[in-house]
Design an enzyme around this catalytic site. Structure first.
Site, PDB file in Angstrom:
ATOM      1  CE  LYS A 135      -3.806   1.966   2.764  1.00  0.00           C
ATOM      2  NZ  LYS A 135      -4.632   1.748   3.982  1.00  0.00           N
ATOM      3  CB  SER A 219      -7.690   3.587   2.789  1.00  0.00           C
ATOM      4  OG  SER A 219      -6.911   2.995   3.813  1.00  0.00           O
ATOM      5  CB  SER A 243      -8.125   0.673   5.566  1.00  0.00           C
ATOM      6  OG  SER A 243      -8.849   1.873   5.671  1.00  0.00           O
TER       7      SER A 243
END
Length: 559
Positions: A135, A219, A243
């Site tokens: 990420k 996210s 997330s």
């Protein structure tokens, strides 16, 4: 004037967007991207038409299968890295899931791993030659970390001429390299990170590979979309309100939200850094439960507590894993089922998944029962976590938007609008209330026989753009700091998962969210559930996830 100089945010974003596409070798670029009406599902057979048979074989293997090949010398690290770089390139073009591609550096690292294997006759570590995606919160030397902000392009967290951009790496990045992993890309996030959809002004909107009417979640949405497309066998995201679990659930993946302090977070970028009432945690997502376990065990083998002061010294406990497997085999497991959290009911496909999993566990001889925590407890902890996210009155995220003057996406919550900052007394009151709610929930749990309990991650299997209106099913886990693992259960079937004609809403929000469900639009989307355990019992959760994965793969009518 913004701190980015004379260039507009639109110019900076467009230049970065083009640079991302330009990092894809010309031979891997697609001539045409189909519309959603032309091709709803771009995963599986669709994306594989652009790959060679060998590339398909490599990229369809899960993390466990890959390291079996790379650590034995059957596959070279270079050929595996090349296959995943190719598939990741295709993935981004189809759904906008990447922020950074550093393929040349990855192939150089893979070449070094092959040389190591040739010289020593053994792998460098348990992840030898395994491609791992990250990420875009992880710092990788010489690579941008924008976290979706235009104002962070070419900087170190918005700071220009900061040498750390060229030198600093997050602690987990260092550990992954030492374990033999090949790092090759960073995945898309919503700016601020605080959104259940992945959207920013750099790459735009990231879509769900199985159903491009829907979001891939957030996210860690780029991570979820990339793995679902086979562009990565596994990677790492973060979770402060869902997330990791939301993208895992939306994309039909396994994903672990560990207890805070179990895995290292040191040296990562973040929003609201220093807010410690409810901590963001880092955890793995993968195409199999075994892949999640492999990544978790490997990081723990690196003794991260020696390098991150917030990590608790708990190595992987094989005894807890074995005990859990024995409890399953001897029908001693007890699983609660939360079918409705009292605020918003789940969509029809999730109701079917809950019933399916409940029946599966019951048929195995293990115990199932209704999970009924103290009334309004989920609503209470959700309200508290919202307070922790706004201690600074939204100053941190507004500061980063101001660097370029870019607007924030309409999906972001209104909580980021300017408001008074909390004082020390208000923060202390929130911390006390969190402690009280955690004790209340713990007391309820102790009054049951439950090993774990099952719940949806959201009231929808995935979300239609702009309609992520409820976070209650994910954020309560963070507020209580419980570990949770996502398990894919089924997919939406428009002929079965019809609108519930007998639905009776408990609130206007419940009515709205149920009204957003359309079987035609949702058809084919993954349907997943989360299994929630006691703090620091990740080994137990993953053992249960592996068991359920095996059971769910069995043909109907077998046991």
């Amino acid at each position: 004037m913004s701190s980015t100089g004379d260039a507009s945010w639109q110019t900076l974003a467009a230049a970065k967007r083009e640079a991302i596409l330009a990092s894809i070798p010309a031979k891997w670029r697609l001539d045409k991207i189909p519309t959603v009406d032309e091709q709803r599902n771009v995963a599986g057979a669709y994306i594989e038409q652009f790959l060679s048979p060998k590339e398909v074989e490599i990229t369809k293997a899960d993390s466990v299968g890959i390291v079996e090949k790379t650590t034995s010398g059957a596959w070279s690290a270079v050929e595996v890295a090349e296959a995943f770089c190719h598939r990741a390139s295709l993935s981004h073009q189809l759904v906008n899931c990447l922020h950074e591609m550093f393929f040349d550096a990855a192939l150089a690292d893979a070449k070094d791993l092959d040389a190591w294997f040739a010289e020593h006759g053994k792998p460098k570590g348990p992840l030898h030659g395994l491609p791992v995606s990250l990420k875009d919160q992880f710092h990788v030397r010489g690579v941008d970390t924008t976290m979706g902000y235009v104002g962070w392009i070419g900087t170190f967290q918005g700071q220009r001429a900061d040498p750390r951009r060229q030198t600093l790496e997050s602690e987990m990045v260092r550990e992954l390299r030492a374990l033999g992993a090949v790092l090759y890309c960073k995945t898309a996030v919503p700016h601020t990170l605080m959104c259940g959809e992945t959207v920013n002004n750099i790459v735009g909107y990231a879509w769900n590979p199985a159903n491009r009417h829907l979001s891939c979640g957030g996210s860690s949405g780029g991570e979820g979309a990339l793995i679902a497309l086979g562009g990565s066998p596994g990677g790492f995201g973060t979770d402060i309100g869902g997330s990791i679990r939301i993208p895992s659930a939306f994309n039909g993946l396994f994903g672990l939200r560990p207890t805070s302090g179990r895995l290292p977070y040191e040296g990562m970028a973040n929003s609201m850094d220093g807010q410690n009432s409810v901590l963001s945690v880092v955890g793995p997502l993968a195409s199999s439960a075994g892949g999640v376990k492999l990544l978790t065990k490997s990081i723990l083998s690196a003794e991260p507590w020696l390098h991150d002061p917030l990590v608790v010294e708990i190595p992987w406990r094989a005894d807890l894993e074995a005990q859990t497997k024995d409890r399953i085999a001897t029908s001693q497991l007890s699983i609660g089922f939360l079918d409705h959290d009292g605020g918003v009911g789940p969509h029809p496909p999730l109701k079917r998944a809950l019933a399916l999993l409940r029946n599966l566990v019951a048929r195995s001889g293990n115990k199932v029962f209704d999970w009924q925590p103290p009334a309004k407890s989920h609503e209470a902890v959700t309200d508290l976590i919202m307070k922790t996210w706004t201690y600074d009155g939204g100053a941190d995220v507004r500061k980063d938007f101001a660097l370029s003057g870019e607007p924030w996406a309409p999906q972001l919550l209104d909580v980021w609008k300017e408001r008074p900052q909390a004082d020390a007394s208000a923060i202390a009151a929130t911390n006390r209330a969190l402690r009280e709610r955690r004790k209340e929930y713990l007391d309820y749990w102790n009054g049951t026989s439950a090993d774990v309990f099952v719940a949806p991650c959201a009231p929808f299997t995935a979300v239609r753009p702009g309609k992520y209106d409820y976070i209650g099913y994910s954020s309560f886990v963070n507020a209580l700091d419980l570990p949770s693992v996502v398990v894919p259960i089924t997919t939406v079937d428009k002929g079965v998962d019809v609108v519930d004609a007998g639905f009776r809403p408990v609130s206007e929000l419940d009515k709205k969210i149920q009204g957003d469900y359309d079987p035609e639009i949702y058809d084919g989307a993954p349907v997943s559930l989360q299994i929630i355990g006691r703090r620091y019992q990740e080994e137990k959760l993953l053992a249960i996830a592996e068991w359920l994965e095996g059971e769910l793969k069995k043909p109907a009518g077998t046991s």
